[in-house]
Scaffold this motif. Structure first.
Motif, short mmCIF file in Angstrom:
data_model
loop_
_atom_site.label_atom_id
_atom_site.label_comp_id
_atom_site.label_asym_id
_atom_site.label_seq_id
_atom_site.Cartn_x
_atom_site.Cartn_y
_atom_site.Cartn_z
N ASN A 260 -8.46 -17.30 5.30
CA ASN A 260 -7.83 -18.50 5.84
C ASN A 260 -8.22 -19.76 5.09
OD1 ASN A 260 -5.99 -17.69 7.75
ND2 ASN A 260 -7.50 -17.52 9.38
N SER A 290 -2.42 -14.85 10.49
CA SER A 290 -2.33 -16.06 9.69
C SER A 290 -1.05 -16.08 8.86
CB SER A 290 -3.55 -16.17 8.77
OG SER A 290 -3.50 -17.36 8.01
N ASN A 294 1.90 -18.95 9.15
CA ASN A 294 2.11 -19.89 8.05
C ASN A 294 3.32 -19.58 7.17
OD1 ASN A 294 -0.32 -21.82 8.08
ND2 ASN A 294 -1.29 -19.81 8.29
#
Length: 390
Positions: A260, A290, A294
């Motif tokens: 991350n 994640s 994103n």
């Protein structure tokens, strides 16, 4: 740009990163060429034999898209600037003794040359190899190219180059990277991916390797987006970004860095798809989460795709097709299945001289690699059926 639908053969798209282990005979030829005991034509004979064998064996796996395995290259990073890892054929603007691009977990490092004068320009383009390979293949071919952010490390970290500013160097670098991509498409590549292994490493802060602590990730993202801005949304659908924690001599350089630190920034690059190391990641679910959070549906006009790594090139154990399918089905709990693809964690051998110690020999590693690819293709097809993707 070749017409290619990545869903046709497997439902969920699947694609390799790029490199394959060079046969021991070819690695010996590289060493002999550097020693001056064979000439370039003799090296090229071994390269051509390795490329033909690579393409034949790749097509036998049933893969819908293949590469030539980078058999003619010094490495994924240095093919534009030198003929061999030892520096034979080095571009005239460069000299030895540059920064280490990476220091690996087993203690060995890979060092770049350094810019000593301007102007900078490529000696070789990826298309130079692709033009020789594409006529040997029946399947569509992809081409990997090096990111501008990697080659930006050729410029000394602190000391300016007399008469050639960093700004002038990077402007030329962007031009060259654009040309590298365009020429690959013009040569017939169906897809082009940009190798961005330095992304994760840029957040490591390794005191042995000063650039990693210099806060360069935002600048790396900017450099890559300056290249993407040269292409239309339609073109960028076929341009990818590859990230991994490295792969050389069955070792890695940044697997200990939290993913991350990179992922939220990486998806700011306006590329159409991303090839993301994941098979070798210990905790996969947080990374899947994640990615799902994103990954963008509108990256300057493009819906981004996430091709997750389902194969670990550093481990000789062959993943089963069922294992591959299971990883993709699990990933679909976090990533929209319409934006999901599969890949290998990394190129199988990004450097032309690679002993493959976990495997025992480069030739055995080569055999294993093709088995893994066949299972990636079949497992992806199985996952598509389970998820109802076509």
């Amino acid at each position: 740009m070749a017409t290619y639908d990545p869903r046709t053969a497997t439902g969920i798209p699947t694609e390799p990163v790029g490199s394959m282990p060079r046969p021991q005979k070819l690695q010996d030829a590289y060493a002999a060429y550097d020693e001056g005991t064979i000439d370039k034509s003799a090296l090229e004979t071994e390269q051509e034999a390795a490329v033909q064998d690579t393409i034949d064996r790749y097509e036998a796996t049933g893969a819908p898209i293949i590469s030539d395995g980078e058999q003619r290259w010094s490495s994924f990073a240095t093919y534009p600037i030198t003929d061999t890892l030892a520096g034979t054929g080095l571009a005239p603007s460069l000299g030895p003794g540059g920064q280490f691009f990476a220091i690996f977990a087993d203690g060995h490092g890979r060092q770049l040359p350094k810019l000593v004068k301007g102007p900078f320009e490529y000696q070789n383009y990826a298309a130079d190899s692709l033009k020789k390979s594409i006529g040997k293949a029946n399947a569509p071919m992809k081409q990997a190219v090096i990111a501008p952010s990697m080659l930006a490390l050729l410029y000394p970290l602190k000391d300016p180059v007399d008469g050639y500013s960093r700004e002038d160097f990077e402007a030329k670098l962007i031009d060259e990277c654009e040309k590298d991509i365009r020429e690959a498409f013009a040569a017939g590549a169906a897809r082009v991916s940009v190798d961005f292994t330095e992304g994760r490493l840029a957040t490591r802060e390794d005191p042995r390797n000063p650039w990693t602590g210099a806060g360069l990730l935002p600048h790396f993202i900017e450099l890559n987006n300056r290249v993407m801005a040269r292409f239309s949304a339609e073109e960028r659908r076929s341009i990818g970004i590859h990230t991994c924690p490295g792969g050389d001599r069955d070792s890695v350089h940044s697997a200990d860095v939290p993913y991350n630190n990179l992922l939220p920034e990486m998806f700011k690059i306006n590329a159409g798809y991303f090839l993301i190391q994941l098979a070798s990641e210990r905790e996969k679910d947080p990374v899947y989460e994640s990615i799902g959070k994103n990954l963008r549906t509108d990256a300057d006009g493009v819906t981004q795709m996430a091709y997750i790594g389902v194969i670990n090139p550093g481990n000789p154990r062959v993943e089963s097709a069922d294992e591959v399918a299971g990883r993709l089905v699990r990933a679909a709990d976090f990533i929209p299945k319409e934006q999901l693809g599969s890949t290998d964690d990394c190129g199988f051998s990004p450097f032309s001289i690679d002993e493959k110690p976990n495997h025992g020999s480069p030739d055995y590693a080569r055999d294993v690699a093709f088995q893994k690819i066949a299972n990636r293709v079949e497992g992806t097809r199985m996952a598509a059926e389970k998820l109802g993707v076509s």
